[in-house]
Design a protein around this motif. Sequence first.
Motif, short mmCIF file in Angstrom:
data_model
loop_
_atom_site.label_atom_id
_atom_site.label_comp_id
_atom_site.label_asym_id
_atom_site.label_seq_id
_atom_site.Cartn_x
_atom_site.Cartn_y
_atom_site.Cartn_z
N ASN A 126 0.93 -1.17 -0.04
CA ASN A 126 -0.08 0.03 0.14
C ASN A 126 0.84 1.23 -0.05
N VAL A 127 0.40 2.38 -0.56
CA VAL A 127 1.00 3.56 -0.49
C VAL A 127 0.72 4.44 0.40
N PHE A 128 1.58 5.47 0.96
CA PHE A 128 1.36 6.52 2.14
C PHE A 128 2.03 7.71 1.31
N LEU A 129 1.24 8.92 1.51
CA LEU A 129 2.06 10.16 1.17
C LEU A 129 1.83 10.88 2.50
N VAL A 130 2.96 11.91 2.67
CA VAL A 130 2.84 12.91 3.95
C VAL A 130 2.88 14.20 3.07
N LYS A 131 1.71 15.09 3.35
CA LYS A 131 1.67 16.48 2.98
C LYS A 131 1.42 17.30 4.10
N ASN A 132 2.16 18.38 4.21
CA ASN A 132 1.91 19.50 5.51
C ASN A 132 1.38 18.69 6.51
N GLY A 133 2.29 17.74 6.99
CA GLY A 133 2.12 17.20 8.35
C GLY A 133 0.81 16.10 8.22
N VAL A 134 -0.06 15.91 7.22
CA VAL A 134 -1.04 15.06 7.13
C VAL A 134 -0.75 13.68 6.25
N VAL A 135 -1.01 12.75 7.13
CA VAL A 135 -0.73 11.45 6.45
C VAL A 135 -1.87 10.97 5.60
N LYS A 136 -1.56 10.66 4.22
CA LYS A 136 -2.61 10.49 3.33
C LYS A 136 -2.41 9.21 2.64
N THR A 137 -3.43 8.34 2.62
CA THR A 137 -3.30 7.16 1.85
C THR A 137 -4.72 6.80 0.75
N PRO A 138 -4.71 6.03 -0.01
CA PRO A 138 -5.87 5.82 -1.04
C PRO A 138 -7.08 5.23 0.01
#
Length: 291
Positions: A188-200
């Motif tokens: 699975n993939v995770f991104l981090v943007k401006n301190g928010v952890v995002k995943t599909p």
Amino acid sequence: MTVVYVNGEFVPKEEAKVSVYDHGFLYGDGVFEGIRAYAGRIFRLEEHIDRLYDSAKAIWLEIPISKEEMMEVCAETCRRNELKDAYIRLVVSRGTGDLGLDPRKCPKATVVCIADKIALYPEEFYQKGLKAATAATRKNYGEVLPPQVKTCNYLPNIMAKIESIVAGAQECFCMSREGYLTEGSGDNVFLVKNGVVKTPHPAAGILIGVTRNAVIELAKKLGYPVEETFLTRYDVYTADEAFVTGTAAEMVAVVEVDGRKIGNGKPGPVTEKLREEFRKLVTSEGYPIYK
Ligand code: PMP
């Protein structure tokens, strides 16, 4: 000597065989799980077994042993191989049939359990991070083969993986038919943007990873906002950090996607923190192999 569980018996690795008439071999007709044991305990075994039985149910496959027996098969395979740290592979295929694809000709499912070591990538990638490439091969969609079902049919994932290797990367990011980020070849993939952890979001079309669930829990516990959402290639390229999670891969940073550096091109602080906490978690709970 490595021994493998095949239909109720433990046999030496070299003698662990299934028929060429097995529909798992002929048609990819089956389901599987990849599970890990750390320091004598099998991480989230129940969750993996539940997913295996749900996958089987979704493809009309009856598993001939109970969930409790299956959990013991995993533990016993580790014990017989004297393993405390292991990668456990469970495969349940439709079983031996004839050359047609009618599953009614396969009276009994084949059950295999292997416990061994696995290293998906050389150690340097765990330190420096991976390069990923988005693949032209799209994620299978629910009307064909629901991505939540962990079937033995991994060809789209394999083709996407080959594409990423041809592109000079190590892992692929697969997009849905609609163009949303889904997952990697086996993670699975995770991104981090401006301190928010995002995943599909699961509705984007993903396997609901056991590691993903654990990382979401950890991120929330550490106080990071977590969003399960719809992400595009733009979100990937402009993320501060990216990483993949999976039983085999564990947690690995992704530092470049399609030739764009993610953040500063090094594993980021949120990724590192979550990796550290993940390591603590996996060694602190689980189904005991040795009672
Ligand atoms: N997606 C796919 C396609 C996978 O094969 C895997 C590995 N099982 C994952 C995600 C990650 O799932 P898990 O964390 O349960 O291993």
